[in-house]
Motif scaffolding. Sequence first.
Motif, PDB file in Angstrom:
ATOM      1  N   ALA A 177      -6.682-116.917 -51.206  1.00 21.63           N
ATOM      2  CA  ALA A 177      -6.244-116.808 -52.601  1.00 21.63           C
ATOM      3  C   ALA A 177      -4.768-116.484 -52.722  1.00 21.63           C
ATOM      4  O   ALA A 177      -4.092-116.965 -53.642  1.00 21.63           O
ATOM      5  N   TYR A 178      -4.221-115.677 -51.784  1.00 24.37           N
ATOM      6  CA  TYR A 178      -2.889-115.128 -52.004  1.00 24.37           C
ATOM      7  C   TYR A 178      -1.861-115.448 -50.931  1.00 24.37           C
ATOM      8  O   TYR A 178      -0.727-114.961 -50.992  1.00 24.37           O
ATOM      9  N   SER A 179      -2.229-116.281 -49.973  1.00 21.51           N
ATOM     10  CA  SER A 179      -1.251-116.650 -48.946  1.00 21.51           C
ATOM     11  C   SER A 179      -0.050-117.373 -49.558  1.00 21.51           C
ATOM     12  O   SER A 179       1.102-117.092 -49.215  1.00 21.51           O
ATOM     13  N   ALA A 180      -0.309-118.313 -50.453  1.00 19.24           N
ATOM     14  CA  ALA A 180       0.778-119.130 -51.012  1.00 19.24           C
ATOM     15  C   ALA A 180       1.802-118.304 -51.785  1.00 19.24           C
ATOM     16  O   ALA A 180       3.008-118.408 -51.524  1.00 19.24           O
ATOM     17  N   PRO A 181       1.381-117.460 -52.746  1.00 19.36           N
ATOM     18  CA  PRO A 181       2.398-116.690 -53.474  1.00 19.36           C
ATOM     19  C   PRO A 181       3.146-115.694 -52.606  1.00 19.36           C
ATOM     20  O   PRO A 181       4.346-115.465 -52.804  1.00 19.36           O
ATOM     21  N   ILE A 182       2.466-115.101 -51.621  1.00 22.72           N
ATOM     22  CA  ILE A 182       3.146-114.145 -50.751  1.00 22.72           C
ATOM     23  C   ILE A 182       4.147-114.870 -49.848  1.00 22.72           C
ATOM     24  O   ILE A 182       5.259-114.382 -49.611  1.00 22.72           O
ATOM     25  N   TYR A 183       3.765-116.041 -49.365  1.00 26.48           N
ATOM     26  CA  TYR A 183       4.701-116.829 -48.550  1.00 26.48           C
ATOM     27  C   TYR A 183       5.925-117.223 -49.372  1.00 26.48           C
ATOM     28  O   TYR A 183       7.061-117.118 -48.900  1.00 26.48           O
ATOM     29  N   ARG A 184       5.704-117.684 -50.607  1.00 30.45           N
ATOM     30  CA  ARG A 184       6.832-118.078 -51.458  1.00 30.45           C
ATOM     31  C   ARG A 184       7.760-116.904 -51.725  1.00 30.45           C
ATOM     32  O   ARG A 184       8.985-117.054 -51.740  1.00 30.45           O
ATOM     33  N   LEU A 185       7.177-115.737 -51.934  1.00 32.11           N
ATOM     34  CA  LEU A 185       7.997-114.549 -52.154  1.00 32.11           C
ATOM     35  C   LEU A 185       8.845-114.252 -50.928  1.00 32.11           C
ATOM     36  O   LEU A 185      10.055-113.995 -51.034  1.00 32.11           O
ATOM     37  N   GLY A 186       8.241-114.282 -49.744  1.00 33.26           N
ATOM     38  CA  GLY A 186       8.981-114.024 -48.511  1.00 33.26           C
ATOM     39  C   GLY A 186      10.068-115.051 -48.283  1.00 33.26           C
ATOM     40  O   GLY A 186      11.180-114.718 -47.864  1.00 33.26           O
ATOM     41  N   LEU A 187       9.768-116.317 -48.586  1.00 31.42           N
ATOM     42  CA  LEU A 187      10.747-117.382 -48.383  1.00 31.42           C
ATOM     43  C   LEU A 187      11.936-117.220 -49.321  1.00 31.42           C
ATOM     44  O   LEU A 187      13.093-117.365 -48.915  1.00 31.42           O
ATOM     45  N   ARG A 188      11.665-116.901 -50.569  1.00 35.53           N
ATOM     46  CA  ARG A 188      12.761-116.760 -51.533  1.00 35.53           C
ATOM     47  C   ARG A 188      13.573-115.497 -51.267  1.00 35.53           C
ATOM     48  O   ARG A 188      14.772-115.454 -51.530  1.00 35.53           O
TER      49      ARG A 188
END
Length: 203
Positions: free
Chosen positions: A29-40
């Motif tokens: 459920a939350y891998s994508a938003p957490i990855y995007r946060l880390g990337l940005r």
Amino acid sequence: MIDTTAQDDLSIPALRSGDRAEFARLVDAYSAPIYRLGLRMLGNEQDAEDVLQNTFINALTHLSSFEGRSSILTWLYRIAVNEALMSLRRGRPEISIDDFNSSEDDDHFHPSQFVDWGALPEDELLSNEGKQALETAIQNLPENLRMVFLLRDIQGLSIKDTADTLEITESNVKIRLLRARLSLREQLSFYYGERINQEKTND
């Protein structure tokens, strides 16, 4: 944006009890938003993947102590933020997590240049070059302003959840968010100002 449906469907008691299937649903459920946060925040895919992995490792280790005072997503974001800040400190020792949480919000920020973006056609604002200019401007924000902007305006957290994630007051969130938006607007004004001048020159 936050997937509130996924959050509502998760069973906190099952997660606390160590249910691996429920934890797998949490990761999905939350891998994508957490990855995007880390990337940005870090601007590097490998570093973002490390943040993602370490966030869920820490979550798995400490789920039994999760008290539910905040949402599970806010709790995960808090872990991810700490992981990202530690990564920043490793690469730039002058950055301190204490500095991130310190209050400089009484400082007054006065943008020096604003451009009327309405003078540009919509496709210019949405072009790949325009999006890249925005990403660069976000990366140029100080860490404390960038994190508030990313959590509130990009990830879609509420003011309260952003404050809980960063462990600062809601008032500080609002002030930092305003400063971040003003800074971004000023940075992009230089970019779009040049584009407008080019349009005028070509006419």
